[in-house]
Design an enzyme around this catalytic site. Structure first.
Site, PDB file in Angstrom:
ATOM      1  N   HIS A  52      -4.444  -6.236  -1.262  1.00  0.00           N
ATOM      2  CA  HIS A  52      -4.038  -7.408  -2.053  1.00  0.00           C
ATOM      3  C   HIS A  52      -5.214  -8.380  -2.186  1.00  0.00           C
ATOM      4  O   HIS A  52      -5.075  -9.580  -1.987  1.00  0.00           O
ATOM      5  CB  HIS A  52      -2.814  -8.094  -1.435  1.00  0.00           C
ATOM      6  CG  HIS A  52      -1.550  -7.299  -1.611  1.00  0.00           C
ATOM      7  ND1 HIS A  52      -0.598  -7.575  -2.561  1.00  0.00           N
ATOM      8  CD2 HIS A  52      -1.101  -6.207  -0.956  1.00  0.00           C
ATOM      9  CE1 HIS A  52       0.386  -6.690  -2.485  1.00  0.00           C
ATOM     10  NE2 HIS A  52       0.098  -5.835  -1.521  1.00  0.00           N
ATOM     11  N   TYR A 318      -3.061  -7.029   9.472  1.00  0.00           N
ATOM     12  CA  TYR A 318      -3.342  -8.265   8.728  1.00  0.00           C
ATOM     13  C   TYR A 318      -4.294  -9.142   9.553  1.00  0.00           C
ATOM     14  O   TYR A 318      -5.206  -9.759   9.019  1.00  0.00           O
ATOM     15  CB  TYR A 318      -2.063  -9.058   8.418  1.00  0.00           C
ATOM     16  CG  TYR A 318      -1.158  -8.452   7.369  1.00  0.00           C
ATOM     17  CD1 TYR A 318      -1.173  -7.095   7.079  1.00  0.00           C
ATOM     18  CD2 TYR A 318      -0.268  -9.245   6.661  1.00  0.00           C
ATOM     19  CE1 TYR A 318      -0.329  -6.545   6.130  1.00  0.00           C
ATOM     20  CE2 TYR A 318       0.580  -8.706   5.705  1.00  0.00           C
ATOM     21  CZ  TYR A 318       0.547  -7.352   5.450  1.00  0.00           C
ATOM     22  OH  TYR A 318       1.386  -6.806   4.505  1.00  0.00           O
TER      23      TYR A 318
HETATM   24  C1  HEM Z   1       1.710  -0.240   7.234  1.00  0.00           C
HETATM   25  C2  HEM Z   1       1.992  -0.881   6.115  1.00  0.00           C
HETATM   26  C3  HEM Z   1       1.080  -1.934   5.535  1.00  0.00           C
HETATM   27  C4  HEM Z   1      -0.264  -2.158   5.715  1.00  0.00           C
HETATM   28  C5  HEM Z   1      -1.241  -1.355   6.578  1.00  0.00           C
HETATM   29  C6  HEM Z   1      -0.628  -3.317   4.928  1.00  0.00           C
HETATM   30  C7  HEM Z   1      -1.917  -3.866   4.866  1.00  0.00           C
HETATM   31  C8  HEM Z   1      -2.229  -5.086   4.306  1.00  0.00           C
HETATM   32  C9  HEM Z   1      -3.465  -5.825   4.495  1.00  0.00           C
HETATM   33  C10 HEM Z   1      -4.679  -5.353   5.290  1.00  0.00           C
HETATM   34  C11 HEM Z   1      -3.362  -6.996   3.809  1.00  0.00           C
HETATM   35  C12 HEM Z   1      -4.400  -8.131   3.749  1.00  0.00           C
HETATM   36  C13 HEM Z   1      -4.113  -9.133   4.889  1.00  0.00           C
HETATM   37  C14 HEM Z   1      -5.078 -10.301   4.950  1.00  0.00           C
HETATM   38  O1  HEM Z   1      -6.305 -10.111   4.907  1.00  0.00           O
HETATM   39  O2  HEM Z   1      -4.603 -11.464   5.083  1.00  0.00           O
HETATM   40  C15 HEM Z   1      -2.082  -6.995   3.174  1.00  0.00           C
HETATM   41  C16 HEM Z   1      -1.618  -7.985   2.344  1.00  0.00           C
HETATM   42  C17 HEM Z   1      -0.362  -7.987   1.782  1.00  0.00           C
HETATM   43  N1  HEM Z   1       0.664  -7.090   1.986  1.00  0.00           N
HETATM   44 FE1  HEM Z   1       0.587  -5.462   3.147  1.00  0.00          FE
HETATM   45  N2  HEM Z   1       0.477  -3.789   4.278  1.00  0.00           N
HETATM   46  C18 HEM Z   1       1.548  -2.971   4.616  1.00  0.00           C
HETATM   47  C19 HEM Z   1       2.861  -3.100   4.205  1.00  0.00           C
HETATM   48  C20 HEM Z   1       3.325  -4.081   3.373  1.00  0.00           C
HETATM   49  C21 HEM Z   1       4.716  -4.281   3.010  1.00  0.00           C
HETATM   50  C22 HEM Z   1       5.902  -3.458   3.551  1.00  0.00           C
HETATM   51  C23 HEM Z   1       4.753  -5.352   2.162  1.00  0.00           C
HETATM   52  C24 HEM Z   1       5.909  -6.032   1.494  1.00  0.00           C
HETATM   53  C25 HEM Z   1       7.167  -5.804   1.715  1.00  0.00           C
HETATM   54  C26 HEM Z   1       3.381  -5.831   1.998  1.00  0.00           C
HETATM   55  C27 HEM Z   1       2.991  -6.890   1.213  1.00  0.00           C
HETATM   56  C28 HEM Z   1       1.749  -7.485   1.245  1.00  0.00           C
HETATM   57  C29 HEM Z   1       1.400  -8.677   0.487  1.00  0.00           C
HETATM   58  C30 HEM Z   1       2.299  -9.452  -0.486  1.00  0.00           C
HETATM   59  C31 HEM Z   1       0.086  -8.987   0.832  1.00  0.00           C
HETATM   60  C32 HEM Z   1      -0.742 -10.158   0.322  1.00  0.00           C
HETATM   61  C33 HEM Z   1      -0.448 -11.372   1.192  1.00  0.00           C
HETATM   62  C34 HEM Z   1      -1.497 -12.443   0.951  1.00  0.00           C
HETATM   63  O3  HEM Z   1      -1.569 -12.946  -0.184  1.00  0.00           O
HETATM   64  O4  HEM Z   1      -2.235 -12.746   1.897  1.00  0.00           O
HETATM   65  N3  HEM Z   1       2.562  -5.040   2.744  1.00  0.00           N
HETATM   66  N4  HEM Z   1      -1.394  -5.829   3.488  1.00  0.00           N
END
Ligand code: HEM
Length: 342
Positions: A52, A318
């Site tokens: 993201h 995260y």
């Molecule tokens: C094992 C499963 C998942 C992994 C490994 C993953 C990994 C990541 C990572 C690395 C980030 C960036 C975090 C940061 O630097 O602050 C991120 C952001 C995000 N993820 Fe995931 N994610 C997963 C599952 C999900 C799920 C289930 C959802 C929603 C239901 C989701 C929604 C989001 C959203 C909306 C962002 C952006 C948030 C922001 O604006 O900081 N992710 N994810």
């Protein structure tokens, strides 16, 4: 990082071997293996979120109507307003990727920010999540790598990935039946993972939440605008506030509580628990939501996580992404609010 187009080249041979050697599931190695995986697929993306990566910051407030108080003792659900800081994003680790309707749309929210008893959530515009385990997410990440010269993931690798992960194939079929809306402003955002609302007597109720838009239209992206979805959102917000109803849906016995690839039957009881109003939009910058980790386990007293294995993995990864990106040099984000005119 959603969609079959994003599920390709199967690098599991090399990185997968490293993953096994580190026994990454449930160990400290998990974080390193995921960060290495994001880097392999997207390059370093210095200073940006490792997933993201492309986003824009929003501010506003949440007005609780008190309807959740019977189920949760969280202060955020007492009648009244709390400030909110958020970030709209597109899935994928390339901070300058052109906007596409197929990329999952994200909304991260921090309720009560700045404040002590915070609630953070990161939601998607999907009906279900493609994976039900950290390993599935990781394999899909590696499979999404674009093959140089083709601009596409490797089709054979996609096939192999889906054969190894039937839960993802089933989830993709559900996702395909729910095509995305025109823009961010008319999207419904869902928690997908299950949580518990906990009342004053410690009674725990399994819930999922969703934000349902009050506005039923969004401006279309301008043809040729590589930031078309974000710029349309900025224009819509410059024209006035955008609002979403916050709904909780309550599980019944037998509903899956630890598998985000499976939805709950449509007749489950839903309660409207308040209204989110977004009024401001800003370019990512020091001190705003650029520097927030929307960790899904930052929960106030009154909301608890389920045993869904995605939740603890997300919290760990995260935090690792946050630590890495905050220590890296910064460059301007692709989405610049001041460059968007009416
Ligand atoms: C094992 C499963 C998942 C992994 C490994 C993953 C990994 C990541 C990572 C690395 C980030 C960036 C975090 C940061 O630097 O602050 C991120 C952001 C995000 N993820 Fe995931 N994610 C997963 C599952 C999900 C799920 C289930 C959802 C929603 C239901 C989701 C929604 C989001 C959203 C909306 C962002 C952006 C948030 C922001 O604006 O900081 N992710 N994810």
């Amino acid at each position: 990082m959603i969609g079959l187009g994003a599920v390709g080249a199967f690098l599991a041979v090399d990185l997968g071997a490293v993953a096994y050697a580190n026994r990454w599931i449930g160990s400290d190695g998990t974080r390193k293996v995921f960060l290495d995986g994001f880097r392999t697929v997207n390059g370093p993306q210095l200073g940006f979120r490792k997933n993201h990566a492309k986003g824009v910051v929003v501010t506003g407030y949440f007005e609780s109507n008190g309807n959740a108080q019977d189920l949760s003792r969280a202060a955020v659900f007492r009648p009244g307003q709390v400030p909110v800081v958020g970030r709209f994003s597109l899935s994928g680790g390339d901070a300058h990727a052109p906007d596409t309707p197929g990329a999952a749309r994200g909304l991260g929210l921090a309720f009560g920010f700045p404040g002590r008893a915070q609630w953070r959530t990161a939601m998607l515009n999907l009906p279900v999540f493609p994976d039900n385990s950290p390993r599935g997410f990781y394999d899909r990440l590696l499979a999404s790598k674009i093959v140089p010269g083709t601009g596409q993931p490797d089709p054979a690798a996609t096939k192999a990935f889906l054969a190894a992960h039937p839960e993802t194939a089933a989830a993709m079929a559900i996702i395909k039946k729910h095509p995305p809306t025109t823009g961010f402003g008319d999207s419904t955002f869902r928690s997908l993972n299950t949580f518990y609302f906990v009342d004053h007597a410690d009674v725990r109720t399994p819930v999922r939440w969703s934000l349902v838009p009050q506005q039923n239209t969004a401006p279309s992206p301008k043809p040729g605008d590589t930031n078309g979805l974000f710029d349309a959102l900025i224009r819509q917000l410059q024209g006035g506030p955008l609002r979403w109803h916050l709904l909780i849906t309550i599980a019944e016995p037998g509903d899956p509580l630890t598998d985000a690839t499976v939805g709950w039957p449509a007749d489950r009881r839903s309660i409207d628990i308040g209204l989110l109003t977004l009024t401001g939009v800003a370019t990512e910058a020091p001190g705003n939501a650029r520097d927030i980790n929307f960790d899904p386990l930052t929960l106030p007293d009154g909301i608890e996580p389920s045993d869904d294995p995605l939740l603890s993995a997300r919290s760990d990864i995260y935090a690792a992404s946050y630590r890495q990106r905050t220590g890296e040099p910064k460059s301007p984000s692709a989405v610049q609010v001041t460059e968007v005119g009416a």
